[in-house]
Scaffold this motif. Structure first.
Motif, short mmCIF file in Angstrom:
data_model
loop_
_atom_site.label_atom_id
_atom_site.label_comp_id
_atom_site.label_asym_id
_atom_site.label_seq_id
_atom_site.Cartn_x
_atom_site.Cartn_y
_atom_site.Cartn_z
N GLU A 280 -60.98 48.26 -40.25
CA GLU A 280 -60.75 49.70 -40.31
C GLU A 280 -59.77 50.07 -41.41
O GLU A 280 -59.92 51.09 -42.07
CB GLU A 280 -60.26 50.21 -38.94
CG GLU A 280 -61.33 50.16 -37.85
CD GLU A 280 -62.59 50.95 -38.20
OE1 GLU A 280 -62.46 52.07 -38.74
OE2 GLU A 280 -63.69 50.43 -37.97
N LYS A 281 -58.77 49.22 -41.61
CA LYS A 281 -57.81 49.49 -42.69
C LYS A 281 -58.55 49.55 -44.04
O LYS A 281 -58.28 50.42 -44.87
CB LYS A 281 -56.72 48.42 -42.75
CG LYS A 281 -55.65 48.61 -41.68
CD LYS A 281 -54.54 47.56 -41.81
CE LYS A 281 -53.50 47.76 -40.71
NZ LYS A 281 -52.47 46.71 -40.70
N ARG A 283 -61.81 50.15 -44.46
CA ARG A 283 -62.69 51.34 -44.49
C ARG A 283 -61.88 52.59 -44.85
O ARG A 283 -62.31 53.41 -45.66
CB ARG A 283 -63.34 51.56 -43.12
CG ARG A 283 -64.48 50.62 -42.78
CD ARG A 283 -65.10 51.04 -41.43
NE ARG A 283 -65.83 52.29 -41.52
CZ ARG A 283 -65.85 53.23 -40.58
NH1 ARG A 283 -65.16 53.08 -39.46
NH2 ARG A 283 -66.53 54.33 -40.75
N LEU A 284 -60.72 52.73 -44.21
CA LEU A 284 -59.89 53.91 -44.47
C LEU A 284 -59.41 53.93 -45.92
O LEU A 284 -59.46 54.97 -46.59
CB LEU A 284 -58.69 53.92 -43.51
CG LEU A 284 -57.70 55.07 -43.68
CD1 LEU A 284 -58.37 56.42 -43.42
CD2 LEU A 284 -56.50 54.90 -42.74
N ALA A 285 -58.98 52.76 -46.41
CA ALA A 285 -58.47 52.69 -47.79
C ALA A 285 -59.54 53.09 -48.79
O ALA A 285 -59.24 53.64 -49.86
CB ALA A 285 -57.96 51.27 -48.08
N ALA A 286 -60.80 52.82 -48.45
CA ALA A 286 -61.90 53.10 -49.38
C ALA A 286 -62.27 54.59 -49.41
O ALA A 286 -63.09 55.00 -50.23
CB ALA A 286 -63.12 52.27 -49.00
#
Lengths: 287, 287
Positions: A280-281, A283-286
């Protein structure tokens, strides 16, 4: 009990206030402050500390219910004579908890629709969901208190209700609800003073109801009805607690302590993530 | 606005934040603090002062509703992207009011039963009673926000809903409800930081949902949907307010200020006694 709010208690309020075998309401002094070694000033500080503890425990309870298979909830049942301080408990004890985790129901005189059903019908509909602290301001017990004193039902029906309540509460506790049953106990003189204040202050007139004096005249009958309630429905799974309530600060502290103990008994934990945190980290960073 | 909580406002937040003709969401800076001259520290003090004012006004509103023929209530409608701070508003602004006067509803994904009815069916059931501050955490607007972005209904149905909402809200305001509609407006960067924090802290994992990132990727579509909502449903009787919400302390103050104004507009008064006070004093004294 937890560290901060417990330091002035010399005994466990749940034990001291619990209605056990041989309990007699007439023996409880409404002016007393069982188990609490501090005075009113310490009481205010401890109530504040307890509020923070309660708030965190409730948030954990809620968090846990959102992701885990736990069905834990807490139900506070409040019963009392008029002016004994139910409202103050809700405002000052329950009111310290995030409203998103509280489900409050004030049971009034039953409606026609409610009367057309069994007395537990309207109660069942308001049982707290997992993760919540439910609060009943009056409850199923009205049907064996005013119901008995005012003869609103036949004697056999009143009789039937005690066992029905026990069965109902057993089902709730089996399903994960901690039931905290509280009667706030004031003296007739204290009630007289409180009602007199409502008559003296125009900003309190709306809280006064002429019917309060009619009920007051039935005080001994109500005390008998409460005594019977305690004998018939103070069970292991859902015991009653009688809280001396002439001192409002004590009653609030005591109810808070009972709620804290119920929540500590659940011992809710922050639930583990139901997703892959590292994924998730990324995915969020992207984004 | 009332004396204590108003002193650091340089303009009326209801005017400054209201969505009027020509409003463009894209022009609102989520970092700004329109009309507030104090900083975060003053904000905390003013929030405290405002909490006391709100609490008293709510008690008057409730008192008035118990005895008078007034049907006044307040309904706070909260909409926002994930992590914008709805929960903090409920905890810190709504939470300062006596829970006995608050009716909070968190609208989730509709159930099958709810979907079988018109979209306003579940909303109607949760309209606050007279004397209450109702709070909608999400609302009828989900059906024209996610409903539109995710195409959960046909275009004509979405179109129909704007007018249906306006009619519905008109009926509520005609019946005495003050509707305070609030969108908490954060920036995409601020959301990213807040979601990242939820991933970093194990005690916040439960607040994180992988679906939040999916929604985040539709940010521009959501902003378009909000812009349309504002154009179609910011009416004289129920205007929208867009509150810059990157600074949580500001958003809380602003929502509190809007609630205070709504209640001051009602101007609730302690109701006159519906009984003869002197007669009741004698009756009480005789017991």
């Amino acid at each position: 009990m937890t560290a901060k709010s417990q330091k002035n208690w010399t005994g466990d309020p749940a034990d001291l206030l619990r209605v056990g075998d041989g309990f007699r309401l007439a023996d409880v002094d409404p002016d007393s402050t069982p188990g609490y070694g501090g005075g009113k000033k310490h009481g205010a500080v401890d109530l504040e500390a307890g509020a923070d503890e309660l708030d965190e425990l409730q948030e954990r309870l809620y968090a846990q219910s959102r992701t885990d298979a736990t069905d834990a909830s807490v139900l506070l049942v409040l019963q009392a004579m008029d002016s004994a301080g139910k409202g103050g408990i809700i405002r000052h004890v329950v009111g310290s908890v995030d409203p998103q985790g509280v489900a409050l129901t004030a049971f009034k005189k039953p409606t026609e629709e409610e009367l057309a059903h069994d007395f537990l019908w309207r109660i069942e509909r308001r049982v707290p969901e997992p993760g919540f602290i439910g609060v009943f301001d009056r409850s199923q017990y009205e049907d064996v208190l005013i119901g008995r004193v005012r003869k609103l039902a036949a004697a056999e029906e009143i009789e039937r209700r005690y066992a029905a309540i026990n069965d109902f509460e057993r089902r709730l506790t089996d399903a994960g609800t901690r039931i905290v049953k509280v009667m706030l106990h004031i003296s007739p003189d204290e009630q007289k003073a409180r009602l007199a204040e409502r008559l003296d202050r125009p900003d309190k007139h709306w809280k006064y109801n002429p019917g309060d004096v009619d009920e007051r005249e039935l005080w001994p009958a109500y005390m008998d009805a409460y005594q019977t309630v305690f004998e018939r429905t103070s069970t292991d799974h859902a015991p009653w607690h009688v809280i001396p309530a002439n001192r409002k600060w004590y009653a609030r502290l005591a109810v808070q302590a009972l709620l804290l103990e119920a929540l500590e008994d659940v011992d809710p934990q922050w639930p583990a993530a139901t997703f892959d945190v590292e994924v998730e980290k990324k995915r969020l960073a992207a984004t």
